[in-house]
Design a protein around this motif. Structure first.
Motif, PDB file in Angstrom:
ATOM      1  N   MET A 123       0.838  -1.203   0.000  1.00 22.13           N
ATOM      2  CA  MET A 123       0.000   0.000   0.000  1.00 22.13           C
ATOM      3  C   MET A 123       0.874   1.254   0.000  1.00 22.13           C
ATOM      4  SD  MET A 123      -3.273  -0.624   2.442  1.00 22.13           S
ATOM      5  CE  MET A 123      -3.804   1.065   2.305  1.00 22.13           C
ATOM      6  N   ALA A 124       1.885   1.250   0.840  1.00 18.28           N
ATOM      7  CA  ALA A 124       2.782   2.414   0.903  1.00 18.28           C
ATOM      8  C   ALA A 124       3.493   2.602  -0.427  1.00 18.28           C
ATOM      9  CB  ALA A 124       3.794   2.229   2.035  1.00 18.28           C
ATOM     10  N   PHE A 125       3.911   1.479  -1.005  1.00 19.90           N
ATOM     11  CA  PHE A 125       4.594   1.556  -2.306  1.00 19.90           C
ATOM     12  C   PHE A 125       3.652   2.136  -3.366  1.00 19.90           C
ATOM     13  CE2 PHE A 125       5.677  -0.431  -6.389  1.00 19.90           C
ATOM     14  CZ  PHE A 125       6.957   0.070  -6.535  1.00 19.90           C
ATOM     15  N   GLY A 126       2.405   1.634  -3.395  1.00 21.45           N
ATOM     16  CA  GLY A 126       1.410   2.101  -4.373  1.00 21.45           C
ATOM     17  C   GLY A 126       1.144   3.587  -4.217  1.00 21.45           C
ATOM     18  N   LEU A 127       0.971   4.035  -2.958  1.00 23.61           N
ATOM     19  CA  LEU A 127       0.690   5.453  -2.730  1.00 23.61           C
ATOM     20  C   LEU A 127       1.872   6.330  -3.135  1.00 23.61           C
ATOM     21  CD1 LEU A 127      -1.228   5.300   0.660  1.00 23.61           C
ATOM     22  CD2 LEU A 127      -2.122   6.025  -1.567  1.00 23.61           C
TER      23      LEU A 127
END
Ligand code: CUA
Length: 155
Positions: free
Chosen positions: A11-15
């Motif tokens: 999720m952090a990577f995607g954001l």
């Protein structure tokens, strides 16, 4: 809802990828000033008929041998339909559209541009041969696109 460690990581990577993407396109838009390429002027497409010189489309003599021609493109015609130009004239064509994007191409010349609602585009040509030149819409604009044309008569 409990997330696994790797789910939180994704999720952090995607954001962060989304942030990079938004920053990149945002920066590109500002860098380009969000405008179409050079030489264009803006016009209110709702008020073309009240905006000089488009309130009187057609040919204007600027000086000996130098003319300007103002055109309005709309589905599915050009105004003026016929333009009569003296032999040897250098004509700068100005065109805008009152509805969708049209093409503005004069066969046997270098005049090849887009008619874009909200913008005035221009190109010049010196007519060194007598005859009838076809002005055609070469950008698909709807059901009667193939019937959208006009004439330039050089005399
Ligand atoms: Cu106008 Cu095609």
């Amino acid at each position: 809802m409990r997330l696994h460690k790797y789910e939180r990581w994704w999720m952090a990577f995607g954001l962060s990828m989304l942030a990079v993407f938004l920053f990149t396109i945002g920066y590109a838009a500002v860098a380009d000033n969000i405008n179409p390429p050079s030489g264009l002027r803006q016009i209110d497409p709702e008020k073309i008929a009240q905006t000089p010189p488009f309130d009187h489309p057609g040919l204007r003599r600027i000086s000996d041998g130098t003319y300007e021609a103002y055109y309005i493109a709309e589905a599915f015609s050009f105004t003026p339909q016929t333009l009569t130009v003296p032999l040897g004239a250098k004509v700068t064509f100005y065109v805008t559209s009152s509805d969708v994007v049209h093409g503005f191409f004069i066969a046997k010349t270098d005049v090849n541009m887009m008619a874009i609602p909200g913008w005035v585009n221009s190109e010049s040509h010196t007519f060194t041969h007598k005859g009838t030149y076809l002005l055609i819409c070469h950008e698909y604009c709807g059901i009667d696109h193939q019937d959208m044309f006009a004439r330039v008569e050089v005399r």
